[in-house]
Each structure stands twice: as C-alpha cells, then as structure tokens.
Design a protein around this motif. Sequence first.
Motif, mmCIF file in Angstrom:
data_model
loop_
_atom_site.group_PDB
_atom_site.id
_atom_site.type_symbol
_atom_site.label_atom_id
_atom_site.label_comp_id
_atom_site.label_asym_id
_atom_site.label_seq_id
_atom_site.Cartn_x
_atom_site.Cartn_y
_atom_site.Cartn_z
ATOM 1 N N ALA A 15 -47.562 -10.795 29.563
ATOM 2 C CA ALA A 15 -46.859 -9.840 29.000
ATOM 3 C C ALA A 15 -47.320 -8.578 29.360
ATOM 4 O O ALA A 15 -46.710 -7.586 29.536
ATOM 5 N N HIS A 16 -48.871 -8.547 29.119
ATOM 6 C CA HIS A 16 -49.479 -7.080 29.332
ATOM 7 C C HIS A 16 -50.498 -7.167 30.464
ATOM 8 O O HIS A 16 -50.775 -8.132 30.973
ATOM 9 N N PRO A 17 -50.817 -5.897 30.998
ATOM 10 C CA PRO A 17 -51.558 -5.775 32.171
ATOM 11 C C PRO A 17 -52.923 -6.447 32.088
ATOM 12 O O PRO A 17 -53.602 -6.561 33.155
ATOM 13 N N ASP A 18 -53.551 -7.059 30.987
ATOM 14 C CA ASP A 18 -54.621 -7.613 31.034
ATOM 15 C C ASP A 18 -54.672 -9.018 30.505
ATOM 16 O O ASP A 18 -55.696 -9.862 30.672
ATOM 17 N N ASP A 19 -53.433 -9.524 30.214
ATOM 18 C CA ASP A 19 -53.484 -10.831 29.719
ATOM 19 C C ASP A 19 -53.884 -11.919 30.736
ATOM 20 O O ASP A 19 -54.214 -13.017 30.465
ATOM 21 N N ILE A 20 -53.301 -11.919 31.979
ATOM 22 C CA ILE A 20 -53.640 -13.004 33.037
ATOM 23 C C ILE A 20 -55.044 -12.957 33.169
ATOM 24 O O ILE A 20 -55.683 -14.121 33.219
ATOM 25 N N ASP A 126 -44.368 -10.274 22.474
ATOM 26 C CA ASP A 126 -44.636 -10.041 23.668
ATOM 27 C C ASP A 126 -45.160 -11.511 24.243
ATOM 28 O O ASP A 126 -44.619 -12.122 25.359
ATOM 29 N N HIS A 127 -46.195 -12.009 23.777
ATOM 30 C CA HIS A 127 -46.617 -13.223 24.356
ATOM 31 C C HIS A 127 -45.775 -14.451 23.981
ATOM 32 O O HIS A 127 -45.704 -15.236 24.864
ATOM 33 N N ARG A 128 -45.134 -14.466 22.889
ATOM 34 C CA ARG A 128 -44.187 -15.441 22.527
ATOM 35 C C ARG A 128 -43.109 -15.617 23.857
ATOM 36 O O ARG A 128 -42.592 -16.376 24.572
#
Length: 237
Positions: A15-20, A126-128
């Motif tokens: 979802a966001h630039p650091d999630d992965i 956003d994560h969902r």
Amino acid sequence: MNPLAAPRCALAIGAHPDDIEFGAGGTLARWSAAGTEVHLLVLTDGSKGTWDAADDLDRLVATRVDEARAAATTLARATVHFGGFVDGELESGAATRRVVCATIRTVRPDVVLGHDPWQRYRLHPDHRHAGWATVDGIVAARDPHFFPGLGGVHHRPDALLLFEADEPNHTEPIDTTIDAKIDALLCHRSQWRSTMDVDAGASDVDAEIARFRERVTAAARTDDGHLVERYRLLTEL
Ligand SMILES: [Zn+2]
C-alpha cells in the motif's frame, strides 16, 4: 514447510512505500542475490506519511518516490512501479485491480507477495484494500477475458505469499539478509519518526537506529534463534 526455490521473477505489492520492506524485505533480498528479478508495486503516493500538520505534501510525495527507489536498489536491485493512488483513500475496486492486473501481465511474476486481506482487526484501510486488490488482481490477470482492451497476455503466477498473515503457514529464512532489510527500511528516512520510532533529531541517532535494528530483528526471531519472515502461502492460483 520448506522455503520456496528462488523464483525467476517476483512481484511484491504494498500500500505504502515502506510496507514491502517491512513484510518481505529479507525474502526479496535473498532471492535477488540468487538471481531473481524483483519488482515492487507501491499502490499509494504516501502523502499521509507525516505527523507534521504543516508539511508540504507535494514535496513529501516526491521524497517518498526517491526513498522507495533507494530502498528497492538497496534491497534487491528492484524495479519500482508506482500506482499513484492517494494515500489513505485506496479502494480495492476496479481501478486498483486493473493496475495490479496490468502489472502482473507485464512483469509476469512466478511469485506475488502482498498484504493479507484476511488479517483480522487491521485498522489501516489501505492495507486491507491493497490486500484485496492483490488477490483480486491475480484472478483478473490469469484470465484472458478480464479487463478487455487492457492488453497484455494473461498470466497465472505459481504462488502467492501474504505478509502480515492472519494465520501464517510458511516462513522464509532471512538470517543472511536481515541487515539488507533494515538498511532498506532506513532508506525511508521520512518515516523514521512516525513508523519506525527513530528520532533523527536525538543526540545519539546511532543508538536510536541500533534500537530499531534490534526491534526488527527480535520480531523476526523464531524460538530456535533463526530469523524469518512469516507468510500465508497460497499455491492454488
Ligand atoms: Zn503501510
């Protein structure tokens, strides 16, 4: 369960630039070292990623693009694709699914990694939604009749690894790549304070970073002392 063989190509969706990097950084770093072509799809622009009410959000978005590219290079010499959806407003409807579908048909990954949409009691929408878009985008990408006119030949990945898994059933070892994972996370300097609890203005920043390293390492440690990332593995795609 044994680790997966390093795939020819992997696509991780966050979802966001650091999630992965939080969810799968160690795995992607190890696979990259083994020759895997790694792609990252960041769905939102990260424009809510500040606690400063007066922040310049256009500048923040540009900063987060630079940080994401630096982290991807540090992690896995990976290519980053940006969905460009507004942070905090991600929907798992047709528009997001279309982006995921198009990226899968273009990149043609053997393994897809993403947020577990079935994780219970998860607050951040956003994560969902990123999780649903990942799962639903795989279904669309594998069938030639979804999104007519989109182009690209349909493609069915072999495996899906869901991070932040509600019921993990699989681990990947990251003993040798924990440092690469943490170094990539630290590339997201704009998120040190809000996400990583690292105070860049502290008198001893090195100690702040050392504590962050220990927190990330402790979260990865198993009872027998190994370091892993935990997933729900789905292979019936
Ligand atoms: Zn996130």
